[in-house]
Structure formats: C-alpha cells, structure tokens
Scaffold this motif. Structure first.
Motif, short mmCIF file in Angstrom:
data_model
loop_
_atom_site.label_atom_id
_atom_site.label_comp_id
_atom_site.label_asym_id
_atom_site.label_seq_id
_atom_site.Cartn_x
_atom_site.Cartn_y
_atom_site.Cartn_z
N ALA A 113 -27.44 -25.11 -32.13
CA ALA A 113 -26.08 -25.10 -32.70
C ALA A 113 -25.57 -26.52 -32.69
O ALA A 113 -26.19 -27.43 -32.14
CB ALA A 113 -25.18 -24.18 -31.87
N GLU A 114 -24.44 -26.73 -33.35
CA GLU A 114 -23.89 -28.08 -33.45
C GLU A 114 -22.38 -28.06 -33.22
O GLU A 114 -21.67 -27.22 -33.77
CB GLU A 114 -24.20 -28.69 -34.81
CG GLU A 114 -23.83 -30.16 -34.89
CD GLU A 114 -24.45 -30.85 -36.10
OE1 GLU A 114 -24.03 -31.99 -36.40
OE2 GLU A 114 -25.36 -30.26 -36.74
N CYS A 115 -21.91 -28.97 -32.37
CA CYS A 115 -20.48 -29.13 -32.09
C CYS A 115 -19.97 -30.32 -32.92
O CYS A 115 -20.61 -31.37 -32.96
CB CYS A 115 -20.27 -29.39 -30.60
SG CYS A 115 -18.59 -29.89 -30.17
N GLU A 116 -18.81 -30.13 -33.56
CA GLU A 116 -18.26 -31.19 -34.40
C GLU A 116 -17.98 -32.46 -33.59
O GLU A 116 -18.05 -33.57 -34.10
CB GLU A 116 -16.95 -30.73 -35.05
CG GLU A 116 -17.15 -29.64 -36.08
CD GLU A 116 -15.84 -29.24 -36.75
OE1 GLU A 116 -14.80 -29.83 -36.37
OE2 GLU A 116 -15.86 -28.36 -37.62
N LYS A 117 -17.70 -32.29 -32.31
CA LYS A 117 -17.33 -33.43 -31.47
C LYS A 117 -18.51 -34.00 -30.70
O LYS A 117 -18.64 -35.22 -30.56
CB LYS A 117 -16.25 -32.99 -30.47
CG LYS A 117 -15.66 -34.12 -29.66
CD LYS A 117 -14.50 -33.61 -28.81
CE LYS A 117 -13.87 -34.76 -28.02
NZ LYS A 117 -12.72 -34.28 -27.19
N HIS A 118 -19.40 -33.12 -30.22
CA HIS A 118 -20.47 -33.58 -29.33
C HIS A 118 -21.87 -33.47 -29.92
O HIS A 118 -22.86 -33.80 -29.26
CB HIS A 118 -20.43 -32.82 -28.00
CG HIS A 118 -19.15 -33.03 -27.24
ND1 HIS A 118 -18.17 -32.07 -27.20
CD2 HIS A 118 -18.70 -34.09 -26.53
CE1 HIS A 118 -17.15 -32.52 -26.47
NE2 HIS A 118 -17.45 -33.74 -26.06
N GLY A 119 -21.97 -32.98 -31.12
CA GLY A 119 -23.28 -32.91 -31.78
C GLY A 119 -24.07 -31.66 -31.40
O GLY A 119 -23.50 -30.63 -31.01
N LYS A 120 -25.39 -31.77 -31.48
CA LYS A 120 -26.27 -30.62 -31.29
C LYS A 120 -26.35 -30.21 -29.82
O LYS A 120 -26.30 -31.04 -28.92
CB LYS A 120 -27.67 -30.96 -31.80
CG LYS A 120 -27.72 -31.19 -33.31
CD LYS A 120 -29.13 -31.50 -33.77
CE LYS A 120 -29.16 -31.72 -35.29
NZ LYS A 120 -30.53 -32.03 -35.79
N PHE A 121 -26.50 -28.89 -29.63
CA PHE A 121 -26.68 -28.36 -28.28
C PHE A 121 -27.38 -27.01 -28.37
O PHE A 121 -27.46 -26.41 -29.44
CB PHE A 121 -25.33 -28.20 -27.56
CG PHE A 121 -24.43 -27.13 -28.14
CD1 PHE A 121 -24.42 -25.85 -27.61
CD2 PHE A 121 -23.61 -27.41 -29.23
CE1 PHE A 121 -23.59 -24.87 -28.12
CE2 PHE A 121 -22.77 -26.43 -29.76
CZ PHE A 121 -22.76 -25.16 -29.21
N ASP A 122 -27.92 -26.57 -27.22
CA ASP A 122 -28.57 -25.26 -27.17
C ASP A 122 -27.51 -24.21 -26.87
O ASP A 122 -26.92 -24.19 -25.78
CB ASP A 122 -29.65 -25.24 -26.09
CG ASP A 122 -30.84 -26.10 -26.47
OD1 ASP A 122 -31.09 -26.25 -27.68
OD2 ASP A 122 -31.49 -26.63 -25.54
N GLN A 123 -27.27 -23.36 -27.84
CA GLN A 123 -26.22 -22.34 -27.69
C GLN A 123 -26.80 -21.07 -27.07
O GLN A 123 -27.84 -20.57 -27.50
CB GLN A 123 -25.62 -22.02 -29.05
CG GLN A 123 -24.46 -21.05 -29.01
CD GLN A 123 -23.90 -20.80 -30.40
OE1 GLN A 123 -24.63 -20.38 -31.30
NE2 GLN A 123 -22.60 -21.06 -30.57
N LYS A 124 -26.11 -20.57 -26.04
CA LYS A 124 -26.52 -19.32 -25.42
C LYS A 124 -25.90 -18.16 -26.14
O LYS A 124 -24.71 -18.19 -26.47
CB LYS A 124 -26.12 -19.31 -23.94
CG LYS A 124 -26.88 -20.33 -23.09
CD LYS A 124 -26.49 -20.25 -21.64
CE LYS A 124 -27.28 -21.26 -20.81
NZ LYS A 124 -26.90 -21.20 -19.38
#
Length: 268
Positions: free
Chosen positions: A21-32
């Motif tokens: 997934a991707e956060c507009e502020k922090h970029g890509k991350f593994d979403q649970k």
C-alpha cells in the motif's frame, strides 16, 4: 474445512495478511489486512499511526501538567502565604552562627520526615526574639511542602484568623465561622504566626478560637507549627494552657531563637 491461510476466530487468532500500500505522506508500506466474517479491515500507515499516538500522548501529558499546575495554584491559594514570604525557602535562610544553623537543621528535619510527623501529629514551636527569622523558616516549611510534596500547608497569623471569623458575623458574609475553622483544621500542616504579639491578656473570644483550632487539629492528629516572640513560659497565657497541653502531646519540638534581630539583612 479451514483454509491453510485462515485461522478460525474461535481459536483466538484473527486471519491476517499483508499487501502493498502507499501513504500520501510516508510512501510505500506493508498494509495489514484482517478478515472478519468475510469482511476486510485494512490497517493504516505505521508512521501515521505512530504520529497520532505521539500526539495523543503529548496531549495527555499537557493535560496532566495543566491539572498539576491547577492543583498547585489551588494549594498556594488556600495556603495564603503573604507575598513577601512566597520566595522564602530553607536554602535561602541566612546562617551566620551555630544557633541559626541548629534552627535550620530542625526545620529541614521536620520537612524531610513530614510523613512521620503527620502520622504522629507532632507539633513544633519557633519561639524567641523578634527579627530572628522565625517567620522565614515557618513560611519556608510551608513552601517546601506545597511545592515538593502532595501535602497541604496553610500559613495564618492569629490576627488574620480573628478578623476572618469576625467578618462571618455579618449576615452578608459568604463564609461561616465553620468554614474558616475547617480551612485551618483540615490541612496537613497549619503554621500559626504572631501568637501573643499584642502582649496583652487575650480575650475570651481569642482563647476560644485558638482552642477550637488547636483542639480540632489535635483530634485529627494533625501537626501545627506555632510562631511566637514570647518566652516558652508565656505561651500558656497567650493561647491558653489547654492549647499548650494539646501541642505537647506527641512530643513537642521547641526551637529557640535567642540571638539578636537580623531584620533588614538579606535572607530574613
């Protein structure tokens, strides 16, 4: 049948998977992703969640600090320590000779062991010549307890107490005599200054009022610090023998101030 990748909720474990997934502020991350009854519940960005938690924690700390300041303001307001003595501490009491050093030592010990003092209801008398720093040390004891502990302390002069009670006789008064007495009887420590300051025979009203205060605190086993320019053998005349008897119980500490006046010098 159970899927290999799905554990039944009844087993106490939720089915969880991760997906990009991707956060507009922090970029890509593994979403649970948690699956409950066939419905997907997606987790948020870990950095955003940490920021929210930190903000909440900071808010809780700010709220706690505000409450502590408000509590201290109430304590200080109730203490009614005169402006002149608000900055008096045990550390800024000026010591020039052994007698002063001994008096300061007694007061430091009184504060340091106040939990035991409070438990025993042990009273103290600062007595002797005027201008020797008795009020400084009495106010310092109150300031130490108010600022450094959860204890309550009140400073009053006898004259102010009598005036406050007389004011309640006016029908327009918002306070009753009982209110005034309770404000003096209930605190952990009462410092009562200017005992016998007039050097005249106290009136029945004064003696009755003093006994009501001292006896009320005696019954609660609450300690009182008495400050007076009189000699030790004159206290009974100034406040009544019954009051002195109440003060003695539990082991009265008498601190003499027999040196010459230091009034006008820094630290007094």
């Amino acid at each position: 049948m159970r899927s290999e990748n799905v554990v039944s909720i009844s087993d106490g474990v939720l089915p969880i998977r991760t997906q990009p997934a991707e956060c507009e502020k922090h970029g890509k991350f593994d979403q649970k992703v948690v699956v409950i009854l066939g419905r997907e519940l997606k987790g948020g960005c870990p950095e955003c969640l940490r920021a929210i938690a930190a903000e909440r924690e900071a808010g809780d700390k700010a709220s706690k600090t505000y409450e502590q300041r408000l509590s201290l303001a109430r304590k200080l307001g109730d203490a009614l320590i005169p402006k002149r003595f608000l900055t008096r501490t045990l550390d800024n009491y000026q010591v020039e000779h052994d007698e002063q050093r001994r008096a300061l030592k007694f007061c430091r010990h009184y504060v340091a062991t106040f939990d035991q003092i409070r438990e025993a209801g042990r009273c103290m008398v600062l007595i002797g010549k005027p201008g020797t720093g008795k009020t400084h040390l009495g106010a310092a004891i109150a300031n130490e307890l108010l600022h450094k502990t959860s204890r309550t302390a009140v400073y009053r002069t006898v004259g102010a107490v009598l005036q406050a009670i007389k004011a309640t006789f006016d029908r327009k008064s918002e306070l009753s005599e009982s209110d005034i007495l309770s404000s003096l009887i209930n605190p952990d420590l009462l410092i009562l200054d200017e005992i016998g300051v007039s050097k005249e025979t106290p009136s029945d009203f004064e003696l009755t009022t003093l006994f009501a205060i001292i006896n009320g605190r005696y019954e609660r086993e609450a300690p009182t610090v008495i400050i007076s320019n009189l000699g030790a053998n004159e206290l009974g005349r100034a406040m009544g023998d019954r009051c002195v008897d109440r003060l003695r119980e539990g082991g009265l500490i008498v601190v003499p101030f027999e040196w010459e006046s230091q009034r006008g010098k820094e630290g007094f």
